[in-house]
Scaffold this active site. Structure first.
Site, PDB file in Angstrom:
ATOM      1  N   TYR A 140     -57.942 -11.936 -11.124  1.00 26.53           N
ATOM      2  CA  TYR A 140     -58.754 -10.780 -11.739  1.00 26.53           C
ATOM      3  C   TYR A 140     -58.828 -10.019 -12.806  1.00 26.53           C
ATOM      4  CZ  TYR A 140     -61.154 -11.286  -6.863  1.00 26.53           C
ATOM      5  OH  TYR A 140     -62.575 -11.194  -6.345  1.00 26.53           O
ATOM      6  N   LYS A 190     -50.276 -14.454   0.959  1.00 28.35           N
ATOM      7  CA  LYS A 190     -49.781 -15.841   1.366  1.00 28.35           C
ATOM      8  C   LYS A 190     -48.703 -16.599   1.081  1.00 28.35           C
ATOM      9  CE  LYS A 190     -52.611 -20.133   2.256  1.00 28.35           C
ATOM     10  NZ  LYS A 190     -52.745 -20.417   3.729  1.00 28.35           N
ATOM     11  N   ASP A 222     -55.350 -16.068   5.966  1.00 30.38           N
ATOM     12  CA  ASP A 222     -56.228 -18.066   6.091  1.00 30.38           C
ATOM     13  C   ASP A 222     -56.624 -16.233   7.616  1.00 30.38           C
ATOM     14  OD1 ASP A 222     -53.785 -18.349   5.593  1.00 30.38           O
ATOM     15  OD2 ASP A 222     -54.128 -19.956   5.999  1.00 30.38           O
ATOM     16  N   ASP A 246     -60.553  -7.953  -1.659  1.00 27.62           N
ATOM     17  CA  ASP A 246     -62.010  -8.081  -2.160  1.00 27.62           C
ATOM     18  C   ASP A 246     -62.519  -8.748  -0.834  1.00 27.62           C
ATOM     19  OD1 ASP A 246     -64.241  -8.012  -3.133  1.00 27.62           O
ATOM     20  OD2 ASP A 246     -63.786  -9.322  -4.441  1.00 27.62           O
ATOM     21  N   ASP A 250     -64.630  -6.602   2.014  1.00 30.40           N
ATOM     22  CA  ASP A 250     -66.338  -6.873   3.323  1.00 30.40           C
ATOM     23  C   ASP A 250     -65.828  -7.466   4.111  1.00 30.40           C
ATOM     24  OD1 ASP A 250     -67.294  -5.979   0.540  1.00 30.40           O
ATOM     25  OD2 ASP A 250     -67.756  -8.116  -0.196  1.00 30.40           O
TER      26      ASP A 250
END
Ligand code: NAD
Length: 356
Positions: A140, A190, A222, A246, A250
């Site tokens: 980001y 990852k 994942d 993020d 959520d």
């Protein structure tokens, strides 16, 4: 303890009002002096000063021991230039306080199990986890970034970049949070594909040496996304980088099914933390005494737990009072069910106070 209170917009005043009542009551009960000071943020600040984050607000937040926020934004300010919208105030204060760690618990109260989106046999095992998300680094904010023309076509790019010190400090927050809970930490990365994740894992393992009491595990992002819906009961604390966090935070909160119940904390170094519900300013129900104040009340519990090591008992007391209130059948409109005692924002605050 000095608390800077920023009600913000929409339902902000109503929910923060109830949360401050709870704060004061718990202060009386445990002999802690709380002093509150109100500051302007978001639309309310734009109306009063022309800026969503007045200088005075920044100074008041920095001078406090902790900051309690309602929510910002609403249709009244949606047509303003993006550079002076209410949300700018929120991003600005997070930046000014150097808040690099975002803590989002996803807890399913027994009484609200029916609202959960998962199968009953999965729900029966319970959900009580905390996602610790890095907030100021990764894709980001990484440079270089942009959209440019290469070989006759446009390409877009961002850079997921982390330095050792950024990983080390968020890993520490993860381990410290695990110490306050069930002492299990799952680091999500990852590392099978991304170099940045290989460094992430290396540093997390290094920090782990200082926390032998915490059981550390690693998951690829994942797999973590799948495990969250397959069996969320396996998680205590999850620590991860900005983009993964993020999405996972959520995902974790939506499975509980109750947006009006979820608190959050953002922590920095050497500055007060910021504590707020995860929901927005709900303009559709603002000013009608319909909002659920429990996410903000639970944010006060987080404020106590994460601002000072001595405040676990008052934090526990608030959480127990919320639990008792739900078990007595009190519900606001967003979590109503048949046969419940339907109350408004003030009524819910009254019930929690009585249980405290
Ligand atoms: P929202 O979270 O405000 O509302 C979504 C839905 O959930 C609405 O139907 C609302 O009535 C309901 N809801 C939310 N909180 C509730 C509560 N405590 N009790 C009962 N019902 C509740 O999201 P939105 O409608 O997308 O956004 C409204 C405004 O809030 C926008 O201006 C948005 O930019 C802003 N916003 C602010 C924050 C923040 O301050 N952190 C976060 C998200 C959205």
């Amino acid at each position: 303890m000095k608390i800077c209170v920023m009600p913000g917009d929409g339902i902000g005043k109503e929910i923060v009002g109830q949360a401050v009542r709870v704060l004061m009551r718990v202060g009386e009960k445990f002999g802690i002096g709380f002093e509150t000071e109100e500051a302007l943020l978001g639309g309310a600040a734009i109306d009063a000063t022309g800026s969503p984050l007045p200088e005075a607000t920044v100074s008041m937040c920095k001078a406090a021991d902790a900051v309690l926020l309602g929510a910002v934004g609403g249709p009244k300010w949606d047509t303003l230039d993006p550079s002076i919208r209410p949300e700018r105030g929120l991003l600005g204060i997070r930046k000014a306080l150097g808040l690099f760690a975002n803590l989002r618990p996803a807890c399913l109260f027994d009484e609200l199990k029916h609202a959960c989106y998962l199968r009953p046999d999965i729900v029966a095992r319970g959900i009580d986890l905390l996602v610790v998300r890095e907030l100021t680094g990764g894709a980001y904010f990484g440079e270089p970034k942009g959209i440019e023309k290469r070989d006759g076509e446009k390409v877009g790019f961002n850079n997921m970049i982390y330095s050792e010190h950024e990983i080390r400090r968020i890993a520490k927050v993860g381990f410290e949070a695990a110490l306050k809970r069930r002492r299990k930490l799952c680091s999500v990365d990852k590392a099978n594909v991304l170099d940045v994740s290989r460094l992430w894992r290396e540093i997390v393992l290094e920090v782990a040496r200082d926390y032998p009491e915490v059981e550390l595990s690693h998951l690829y992002v994942d797999n973590a996304a799948m495990q969250l819906v397959r069996d969320p009961s396996q998680f205590d604390v999850i620590v991860t980088e900005n983009l993964f966090g993020d999405i996972l935070s959520d995902e974790a909160s939506v499975i509980t099914g109750s947006i009006g119940m979820l608190p959050s904390a953002s922590l920095g170094e050497g500055n007060p933390g910021l504590f707020e519900p995860i929901h927005g300013s709900a303009p559709d129900i603002a000013g009608q005494d319909k909002a659920n104040p429990l996410a903000t009340i639970l944010s006060v519990a987080m404020l106590l737990r994460y601002s000072s090591n001595d405040m676990a008992a008052p934090a526990d007391a608030i959480e127990a009072a919320v639990q008792k209130t739900l078990s007595q059948g009190y519900r606001t409109g967003d979590i109503r069910e048949e046969g419940c005692k339907l109350v408004g924002c003030t009524g819910m605050g009254d019930a929690v106070l009585a249980n405290l």
